[in-house]
Design an enzyme around this catalytic site. Structure first.
Site, PDB file in Angstrom:
ATOM      1  CG  ASP A 177       0.043  -6.450   4.276  1.00 51.42           C
ATOM      2  OD1 ASP A 177      -0.014  -5.399   4.366  1.00 51.42           O
ATOM      3  OD2 ASP A 177       0.610  -6.871   3.028  1.00 51.42           O
TER       4      ASP A 177
ATOM      5  CG  ASP B 222       0.765  -0.858   5.983  1.00 49.17           C
ATOM      6  OD1 ASP B 222       1.772  -1.316   6.563  1.00 49.17           O
ATOM      7  OD2 ASP B 222       0.886  -0.728   4.556  1.00 49.17           O
ATOM      8  CD  GLU B 223       3.781  -5.489   6.845  1.00 50.07           C
ATOM      9  OE1 GLU B 223       3.852  -6.928   6.616  1.00 50.07           O
ATOM     10  OE2 GLU B 223       4.658  -5.015   6.156  1.00 50.07           O
TER      11      GLU B 223
END
Length: 361
Positions: A15, A109-110
């Protein structure tokens, strides 16, 4: 031998730390150390992302910009640059691909990584996660946090334990105890409504949830019961799916006071559209169908959908379709307590099947 059990699954959840805001602080040194919000400062604007400096004031994503500025007067707004975020996200995914082919992106983003097979011979899932984090920092100048465990549920929880720029490893022997100590509000899949219902039932922690019989959970939470029953015990058999695609992305908002005036409803829909479009951009999804969800004061809920032959191009087109759907329902005889707007019929990298990603504000 054919009868040997499969190896213990090893899952990493990566993350990125305050991804959008961190990119802006990286690219503009004058923003470093300052509270930053990615989004619009306009009266009807919405925060797309907040730096850690802003979060200390209580600023968070999907928050109305007016509220954010009240909480943090020195807040600096910068417009989002999704083309830049996508390019960096691809750079990060290229790093992941050096360690496994089993990558399940959740957003820009993860992502989940299944590293059960140690293709680079690093010796442990922790060592893999540490090397990935080091490479991300060296190649992008950004930090990432990692959760390492034996399933997706715990890996995702663990990645949040030592943020920012941290790592948390939860081996099988510690899984159940780790989950038992956490508040249920942190469980993936437990939204605000479900958390509030659990609180009314006296279920505040993983231990409280684990103490409930499956029959009670089924009576109270329906199809989610079996997942919750297993999660409370640190059990999650879902595989990391490299072919996972989003089926729908959107947002919805429940109002403190029921809305009746057309101008108020249109303004509220704009805020919902802003929040939804942030999530659509983050998922990098393209869809052809816009669905409006409307819940009246008496809790009667209706949905209306509008489809086009080509994907919705931008936020303006998304809002325009939603506005047409809403105006067809006006005037309202009773108040409106909830509005939602969703993009579906999504085409992403040729995938057809997917999972819902509609989140409450």
């Amino acid at each position: 031998m054919a009868d040997d059990p499969p190896p213990q699954r090893k899952v990493i959840h990566i993350d990125m730390d305050a991804f959008y805001a961190s990119v802006e602080q990286r690219d503009d040194p004058s923003l470093k150390g300052r509270p930053v919000a990615v989004g619009s400062a306009q009266a009807r604007g919405v925060v797309a992302a907040a730096s850690y400096e802003a979060r200390t004031f209580g600023v968070k994503s999907a928050m109305p910009s007016v509220t954010a500025l009240k909480r943090c007067p020195p807040l600096v707004f910068v417009p989002p640059r999704f083309d830049v975020y996508r390019a960096i996200s691809q750079q990060i995914r290229d790093v992941f691909a050096d360690y496994t082919a089993l990558i399940e992106p959740l957003s820009l983003d993860e992502a989940y990584l299944d590293v059960t097979e140690d293709v680079r011979g690093l010796g442990s899932a922790r060592a893999i996660a540490e090397e990935i984090r080091a490479r991300i920092k060296a190649e992008t100048g950004l930090t990432a946090s990692a959760g390492v465990s034996y399933n997706k549920f715990i890996a995702k929880l663990a990645s949040d334990q030592n943020k920012p720029d941290g790592i948390c490893v939860i081996p099988p022997a510690r899984g159940a105890a780790f989950v038992a100590a956490l508040p249920v509000r942190r469980f993936h899949g437990v939204g605000p409504v479900t958390a509030a219902k659990m609180e009314r039932l006296g279920i505040l922690t993983g231990a409280d949830l684990g103490a409930q019989p499956l029959e009670l959970l089924r009576a109270q939470f329906g199809s989610s019961a079996d997942y919750l029953f297993g999660a409370a015990r640190g059990i999650d058999h879902r595989p990391v799916r490299a072919d996972r695609a989003v089926k729908s992305v959107g947002a919805e908002r429940t109002f403190g006071t029921d809305l009746t005036e057309q101008a108020d409803l249109i303004a509220a829909l704009e805020r919902v559209a802003d929040a939804a479009w942030v999530r659509i951009e983050r998922s990098a999804a393209q869809g052809r169908t816009v669905t409006l969800k409307l819940r009246y004061a008496d809790f009667r809920t209706i949905t209306r959908a509008r489809s086009s032959t080509l994907p919705v191009a931008d936020r303006a087109g998304f809002l325009a379709a939603g506005t047409v759907l809403l105006e067809a329902l006006l005037p309202v005889a009773s108040g409106v307590r909830l509005l939602g707007l969703t993009l579906s019929a999504i085409q992403e990298a040729g995938d057809e099947a997917g999972e819902q990603a509609v989140l409450p504000l």
